[in-house]
Write a protein that holds these residues in place. Structure first.
Motif, mmCIF file in Angstrom:
data_model
loop_
_atom_site.group_PDB
_atom_site.id
_atom_site.type_symbol
_atom_site.label_atom_id
_atom_site.label_comp_id
_atom_site.label_asym_id
_atom_site.label_seq_id
_atom_site.Cartn_x
_atom_site.Cartn_y
_atom_site.Cartn_z
ATOM 1 N N LYS A 169 0.750 -1.078 0.071
ATOM 2 C CA LYS A 169 0.061 0.175 0.207
ATOM 3 C C LYS A 169 0.883 0.977 0.177
ATOM 4 C CE LYS A 169 -3.250 2.693 2.897
ATOM 5 N NZ LYS A 169 -4.311 2.482 4.000
ATOM 6 N N ILE A 170 2.149 0.949 0.943
ATOM 7 C CA ILE A 170 2.894 2.784 1.617
ATOM 8 C C ILE A 170 3.282 2.660 0.142
ATOM 9 C CG2 ILE A 170 5.079 2.763 2.538
ATOM 10 C CD1 ILE A 170 4.117 2.012 4.651
ATOM 11 N N ARG A 171 3.840 1.275 -0.981
ATOM 12 C CA ARG A 171 4.944 1.816 -2.051
ATOM 13 C C ARG A 171 3.811 1.648 -3.225
ATOM 14 N NH1 ARG A 171 9.085 0.180 -4.351
ATOM 15 N NH2 ARG A 171 9.094 -0.166 -7.047
ATOM 16 N N LEU A 172 2.320 1.882 -3.712
ATOM 17 C CA LEU A 172 1.818 2.073 -4.701
ATOM 18 C C LEU A 172 1.187 3.721 -4.308
ATOM 19 C CD1 LEU A 172 -0.350 -0.797 -5.032
ATOM 20 C CD2 LEU A 172 1.393 -0.063 -6.480
ATOM 21 N N ALA A 173 0.934 4.007 -2.647
ATOM 22 C CA ALA A 173 0.471 5.407 -2.850
ATOM 23 C C ALA A 173 1.933 6.005 -3.099
ATOM 24 C CB ALA A 173 0.054 5.996 -1.415
ATOM 25 N N ALA A 174 2.995 6.005 -2.692
ATOM 26 C CA ALA A 174 3.830 6.452 -3.431
ATOM 27 C C ALA A 174 4.582 7.458 -4.132
ATOM 28 C CB ALA A 174 5.259 6.125 -2.015
ATOM 29 N N ASP A 175 4.148 5.902 -4.484
ATOM 30 C CA ASP A 175 4.597 5.887 -6.634
ATOM 31 C C ASP A 175 3.208 6.917 -7.025
ATOM 32 O OD1 ASP A 175 6.592 4.555 -7.015
ATOM 33 O OD2 ASP A 175 5.441 2.558 -7.330
ATOM 34 N N ALA A 176 2.007 7.302 -6.621
ATOM 35 C CA ALA A 176 1.190 7.760 -7.061
ATOM 36 C C ALA A 176 1.330 9.150 -6.918
ATOM 37 C CB ALA A 176 0.168 7.196 -6.461
ATOM 38 N N ALA A 177 1.500 9.330 -5.931
ATOM 39 C CA ALA A 177 2.569 10.886 -4.841
ATOM 40 C C ALA A 177 3.356 11.518 -5.775
ATOM 41 C CB ALA A 177 2.391 11.092 -3.086
ATOM 42 N N ILE A 178 4.159 10.416 -5.866
ATOM 43 C CA ILE A 178 5.727 11.093 -6.868
ATOM 44 C C ILE A 178 5.318 11.847 -8.166
ATOM 45 C CG2 ILE A 178 7.240 10.576 -7.731
ATOM 46 C CD1 ILE A 178 8.072 8.565 -5.444
ATOM 47 N N ALA A 179 3.872 10.755 -8.660
ATOM 48 C CA ALA A 179 3.438 10.701 -10.100
ATOM 49 C C ALA A 179 3.070 12.739 -10.174
ATOM 50 C CB ALA A 179 2.725 9.704 -11.048
ATOM 51 N N ALA A 180 2.260 12.789 -9.481
ATOM 52 C CA ALA A 180 1.440 14.066 -8.701
ATOM 53 C C ALA A 180 1.933 15.179 -8.950
ATOM 54 C CB ALA A 180 0.248 13.300 -7.503
ATOM 55 N N GLU A 181 2.969 15.103 -7.616
ATOM 56 C CA GLU A 181 4.149 15.556 -7.076
ATOM 57 C C GLU A 181 4.731 16.049 -8.278
ATOM 58 O OE1 GLU A 181 8.308 16.160 -4.334
ATOM 59 O OE2 GLU A 181 6.461 15.569 -3.799
ATOM 60 N N LYS A 182 5.474 15.560 -9.552
ATOM 61 C CA LYS A 182 6.323 15.393 -11.126
ATOM 62 C C LYS A 182 5.161 16.584 -12.141
ATOM 63 C CE LYS A 182 9.605 11.856 -10.852
ATOM 64 N NZ LYS A 182 10.024 11.212 -11.586
ATOM 65 N N GLY A 183 4.545 16.018 -11.819
ATOM 66 C CA GLY A 183 2.861 16.398 -12.418
ATOM 67 C C GLY A 183 2.898 18.002 -12.112
ATOM 68 N N ALA A 184 2.210 18.412 -11.037
ATOM 69 C CA ALA A 184 2.205 19.591 -10.623
ATOM 70 C C ALA A 184 3.677 20.853 -10.845
ATOM 71 C CB ALA A 184 2.143 19.633 -9.119
ATOM 72 N N LYS A 185 5.205 19.904 -10.845
ATOM 73 C CA LYS A 185 5.784 20.815 -11.449
ATOM 74 C C LYS A 185 5.830 20.617 -12.144
ATOM 75 C CE LYS A 185 9.322 19.055 -7.765
ATOM 76 N NZ LYS A 185 10.580 18.526 -7.159
ATOM 77 N N VAL A 186 5.833 20.326 -13.505
ATOM 78 C CA VAL A 186 5.443 20.474 -15.529
ATOM 79 C C VAL A 186 4.676 21.342 -15.523
ATOM 80 C CG1 VAL A 186 5.032 19.349 -16.857
ATOM 81 C CG2 VAL A 186 6.428 18.254 -15.898
ATOM 82 N N ALA A 187 2.982 21.372 -14.654
ATOM 83 C CA ALA A 187 2.230 22.009 -15.203
ATOM 84 C C ALA A 187 2.451 23.288 -14.417
ATOM 85 C CB ALA A 187 1.015 21.534 -14.021
ATOM 86 N N ALA A 188 3.753 23.705 -12.818
ATOM 87 C CA ALA A 188 4.170 25.210 -12.852
ATOM 88 C C ALA A 188 5.115 25.744 -14.060
ATOM 89 C CB ALA A 188 4.338 24.914 -11.662
ATOM 90 N N THR A 189 6.059 25.064 -14.482
ATOM 91 C CA THR A 189 6.859 25.136 -15.173
ATOM 92 C C THR A 189 6.149 26.003 -16.698
ATOM 93 O OG1 THR A 189 8.525 23.805 -14.660
ATOM 94 C CG2 THR A 189 8.904 24.979 -17.110
ATOM 95 N N MET A 190 4.955 24.965 -17.013
ATOM 96 C CA MET A 190 4.330 25.642 -18.214
ATOM 97 C C MET A 190 3.625 27.405 -17.814
ATOM 98 S SD MET A 190 2.747 21.683 -19.739
ATOM 99 C CE MET A 190 2.266 22.628 -21.028
#
Length: 279
Positions: A256-277
């Protein structure tokens, strides 16, 4: 002298396995070269203390060979310091990346690692008379057969390189990754595949975070006398991985931790990309 004892340790608990961020960027700037979580750093200290206080002096390692990935060097550091051992870096102990992966991370060079870990690496792989990589992972990814053969090549060359560079060493400790740890073990034990079982009951090699295997030379080959040992870890075995089961052997909470962490990291990267754009 010939190598008589081999310890193989997996790196500690990774920072991208924790449930909640922030998730630190790789210190090397290389994708997937993530550092340990604080829990992983604590595990590494526990392993170092175990090697210092619980292993008989006649059986303590005399040399460390580590994967060049940041988390492995972090895991090796307390043991290196506790036992005052030379430490060399070898690409042959690096991470396994499947061929279907979009990009294959290339680890930092030894010069960069020496800057990040002052005083840790004893022998510069890039030097003319330094430690030579005993095998090299493919830049295009590896199949299960490929990593098995990479580890076979690594071991063959390692015994020659150790005899040449450290002729008085009989006991060595490798710091590596789950898949590489397993592939090394299956080669040492004389099996022909990473998916073979150790006996008819289906026993396999265990590879929890910061776990330890031990192999002893018998004259006719090698025998395993520790299989995924975690007796020194205050929280026991976590994030066990195998070719046969992936992470299914981990606890439900670990998964559960691993899957949740993977999802959180993907969301964090997406937010950084959106902010850059947006900028």
């Amino acid at each position: 002298m010939a190598i008589k004892v081999i310890y193989v340790a997996r790196h500690g608990y990774r920072s991208n396995w924790v449930l909640k961020g922030p998730y630190p960027d790789p210190p090397t700037g290389i994708e997937n070269d993530v550092p340990l979580a604080q829990h992983g750093l604590d595990q590494a200290k526990e392993l170092g203390e175990y090697m210092k206080t619980k292993i008989d002096p006649s059986l303590k390692p005399q040399l460390i060979i580590s994967s060049p990935f940041y988390r492995c060097l972090q895991t090796a550091q307390p043991t290196k310091m506790a036992l005052d051992l030379p430490l060399c870096v070898d690409r042959g102990l690096g991470e396994w990346f499947r061929v279907e992966r979009a990009t294959i991370p290339y680890p930092a060079d030894v010069g960069t690692l020496k800057e990040l870990f002052p005083g840790l690496i004893s022998d510069d792989t890039d030097a003319d008379d330094g430690w030579e990589n005993c095998s090299m992972p493919s830049r295009h990814g590896e199949t299960e057969e490929d990593i098995f053969n990479r580890c076979k090549e690594f071991l063959s060359n390692f015994f020659m390189e150790a005899e040449k560079k450290f002729p008085d060493v009989e006991r060595v400790m490798f710091f590596t990754h789950a898949a590489t740890k397993a592939a090394l073990g299956m080669n040492l034990l004389g099996f022909s595949s990473v998916r073979d079982t150790l006996d008819d009951s289906g026993k396999i090699l265990n590879n929890p975070s910061c776990s330890l295997d031990k192999y002893e030379a018998t004259g006719a080959g090698w025998k395993i006398t520790m299989n995924g040992n975690t007796s020194y870890l205050s929280k026991g075995a976590e994030m066990n991985w195998s070719f046969q089961k992936g992470f299914r052997e981990a606890s439900d909470e670990d998964i559960k931790i691993r899957l949740a962490a993977d999802a959180a990291i993907a969301a964090e990267k997406g937010a950084k990309v959106a902010a850059t754009m947006a900028d």
